[in-house]
Write a protein that holds these residues in place. Sequence first.
Motif, PDB file in Angstrom:
ATOM      1  N   TRP A   1       2.784  91.607 -21.973  1.00  0.00           N
ATOM      2  CA  TRP A   1       2.126  90.561 -22.849  1.00  0.00           C
ATOM      3  C   TRP A   1       2.577  90.332 -24.383  1.00  0.00           C
ATOM      4  O   TRP A   1       2.998  89.568 -24.913  1.00  0.00           O
ATOM      5  CB  TRP A   1       0.670  90.784 -22.716  1.00  0.00           C
ATOM      6  CG  TRP A   1      -0.143  90.060 -23.527  1.00  0.00           C
ATOM      7  CD1 TRP A   1      -0.635  88.534 -23.437  1.00  0.00           C
ATOM      8  CD2 TRP A   1      -0.796  90.296 -24.859  1.00  0.00           C
ATOM      9  NE1 TRP A   1      -1.276  88.145 -24.656  1.00  0.00           N
ATOM     10  CE2 TRP A   1      -1.556  89.207 -25.378  1.00  0.00           C
ATOM     11  CE3 TRP A   1      -1.021  91.483 -25.497  1.00  0.00           C
ATOM     12  CZ2 TRP A   1      -2.165  89.350 -26.572  1.00  0.00           C
ATOM     13  CZ3 TRP A   1      -1.550  91.620 -26.672  1.00  0.00           C
ATOM     14  CH2 TRP A   1      -2.186  90.434 -27.218  1.00  0.00           C
ATOM     15  N   LYS A   2       2.692  91.706 -24.801  1.00  0.00           N
ATOM     16  CA  LYS A   2       3.208  91.971 -26.373  1.00  0.00           C
ATOM     17  C   LYS A   2       4.868  91.319 -26.285  1.00  0.00           C
ATOM     18  O   LYS A   2       5.093  90.699 -27.509  1.00  0.00           O
ATOM     19  CB  LYS A   2       3.250  93.204 -26.602  1.00  0.00           C
ATOM     20  CG  LYS A   2       1.915  93.876 -26.798  1.00  0.00           C
ATOM     21  CD  LYS A   2       1.125  93.551 -28.093  1.00  0.00           C
ATOM     22  CE  LYS A   2       1.922  94.208 -29.459  1.00  0.00           C
ATOM     23  NZ  LYS A   2       1.183  93.940 -30.600  1.00  0.00           N
ATOM     24  N   GLU A   3       5.611  91.657 -25.365  1.00  0.00           N
ATOM     25  CA  GLU A   3       6.878  91.459 -25.520  1.00  0.00           C
ATOM     26  C   GLU A   3       7.250  89.922 -25.309  1.00  0.00           C
ATOM     27  O   GLU A   3       8.345  89.531 -25.627  1.00  0.00           O
ATOM     28  CB  GLU A   3       7.757  92.117 -24.314  1.00  0.00           C
ATOM     29  CG  GLU A   3       7.841  93.750 -24.540  1.00  0.00           C
ATOM     30  CD  GLU A   3       8.430  94.310 -23.593  1.00  0.00           C
ATOM     31  OE1 GLU A   3       8.947  93.964 -22.409  1.00  0.00           O
ATOM     32  OE2 GLU A   3       8.130  95.760 -23.393  1.00  0.00           O
TER      33      GLU A   3
ATOM     34  N   SER B   1       8.913 100.021 -24.675  1.00  0.00           N
ATOM     35  CA  SER B   1       8.759  98.667 -23.801  1.00  0.00           C
ATOM     36  C   SER B   1       8.236  98.866 -22.486  1.00  0.00           C
ATOM     37  O   SER B   1       8.139  99.830 -22.182  1.00  0.00           O
ATOM     38  CB  SER B   1       9.629  97.702 -24.074  1.00  0.00           C
ATOM     39  OG  SER B   1      10.777  98.242 -23.321  1.00  0.00           O
TER      40      SER B   1
ATOM     41  N   HIS C   1      -0.014  95.036 -20.625  1.00  0.00           N
ATOM     42  CA  HIS C   1      -0.144  95.052 -22.066  1.00  0.00           C
ATOM     43  C   HIS C   1       1.111  94.861 -22.712  1.00  0.00           C
ATOM     44  O   HIS C   1       1.489  93.896 -23.355  1.00  0.00           O
ATOM     45  CB  HIS C   1      -1.086  96.099 -22.596  1.00  0.00           C
ATOM     46  CG  HIS C   1      -1.514  95.657 -23.941  1.00  0.00           C
ATOM     47  ND1 HIS C   1      -0.652  96.177 -24.989  1.00  0.00           N
ATOM     48  CD2 HIS C   1      -2.553  95.109 -24.331  1.00  0.00           C
ATOM     49  CE1 HIS C   1      -1.337  95.647 -25.929  1.00  0.00           C
ATOM     50  NE2 HIS C   1      -2.640  95.162 -25.815  1.00  0.00           N
ATOM     51  N   GLN C   2       2.155  95.520 -22.113  1.00  0.00           N
ATOM     52  CA  GLN C   2       3.472  95.615 -22.961  1.00  0.00           C
ATOM     53  C   GLN C   2       4.229  94.370 -22.551  1.00  0.00           C
ATOM     54  O   GLN C   2       4.830  93.662 -23.601  1.00  0.00           O
ATOM     55  CB  GLN C   2       4.139  97.068 -22.535  1.00  0.00           C
ATOM     56  CG  GLN C   2       3.643  98.175 -23.176  1.00  0.00           C
ATOM     57  CD  GLN C   2       4.304  99.225 -22.661  1.00  0.00           C
ATOM     58  OE1 GLN C   2       4.920  99.399 -21.421  1.00  0.00           O
ATOM     59  NE2 GLN C   2       4.158 100.713 -23.372  1.00  0.00           N
TER      60      GLN C   2
ATOM     61  N   GLU D   1       2.665  87.361 -26.891  1.00  0.00           N
ATOM     62  CA  GLU D   1       1.158  87.554 -26.747  1.00  0.00           C
ATOM     63  C   GLU D   1       0.635  86.174 -26.419  1.00  0.00           C
ATOM     64  O   GLU D   1      -0.540  85.722 -26.723  1.00  0.00           O
ATOM     65  CB  GLU D   1       0.466  87.960 -28.188  1.00  0.00           C
ATOM     66  CG  GLU D   1       0.878  89.310 -28.548  1.00  0.00           C
ATOM     67  CD  GLU D   1       0.227  89.803 -29.785  1.00  0.00           C
ATOM     68  OE1 GLU D   1      -0.457  88.967 -30.214  1.00  0.00           O
ATOM     69  OE2 GLU D   1       0.780  91.070 -30.457  1.00  0.00           O
TER      70      GLU D   1
ATOM     71  N   GLU E   1      -7.096  92.977 -24.559  1.00  0.00           N
ATOM     72  CA  GLU E   1      -7.709  94.074 -25.179  1.00  0.00           C
ATOM     73  C   GLU E   1      -8.422  95.028 -24.234  1.00  0.00           C
ATOM     74  O   GLU E   1      -8.561  96.052 -24.442  1.00  0.00           O
ATOM     75  CB  GLU E   1      -8.501  93.421 -26.258  1.00  0.00           C
ATOM     76  CG  GLU E   1     -10.123  93.051 -25.670  1.00  0.00           C
ATOM     77  CD  GLU E   1      -9.863  91.390 -24.914  1.00  0.00           C
ATOM     78  OE1 GLU E   1     -10.772  90.805 -24.696  1.00  0.00           O
ATOM     79  OE2 GLU E   1      -8.890  90.988 -25.270  1.00  0.00           O
TER      80      GLU E   1
END
Length: 225
Positions: free
Chosen positions: A162-164, A11, A159-160, A167, A218
């Motif tokens: 955003w994922k955590e 993370s 990006h991490q 999204e 992306e």
Amino acid sequence: MKNTQQFRQQSALFTLEGVNSIWATVLDRSTHVSFPKNHEIQTIQSDYFYYLIKGKLKLSCLSANGQERVVMHLGPGTLFNEVSHLHLSAHRHSLHTLEQCEVGRFPDKLLKDTEFFTSHPLLIQNLVQSLGIKTGAFFAQLFDSGLIHVRGRVCRMLHQLWKENGEKPSFRTNVSQVDMAAMLGVHRSSLCREIRILREQGIIGHFSKAKLEIHHPEKLLENLD
């Protein structure tokens, strides 16, 4: 007691919690102590190590000029300041509370008490396992610092995050640019330069502790090579 071990090394923030929960069974050997938010816990010439019952801590390394590199966050069910009693090093580390914390304070002599560990063999096994996890976190930090350029580290963390956070195109991070610079081990000016470039390219928008906008997640991955 079930060990709800969590270590989210992949993370954006290295977070360790629950890995030493078995030590809750010997809290009768400790003294209960409370620390307020934003408190620095003494690590140099300290006669204690601790078990975090409630709250969150920030573990950082300090360079000779005082520059901070955040190594990980610690949550409930973890030991801390035990490493400083198990090795000799000139490198300094610091521990700051991120919120009010409740801890069990153990005397450092317990780590050298053969009778104690003979009576509690699972505790020494658990201690070795958690030390291995912390060592892995330090090695990962060294790898990032030496082999991944600043923009790659910044883009990966964004990006991490955003994922955590599901999204979503916009979310609250609770991570300021000052915090991120410390976590990545870069100067704030270097981070600000990379953030400005990403904004100019339209990849991200607003970035503050309260709000982060990711327009093209992306494209963040394209900067990891």
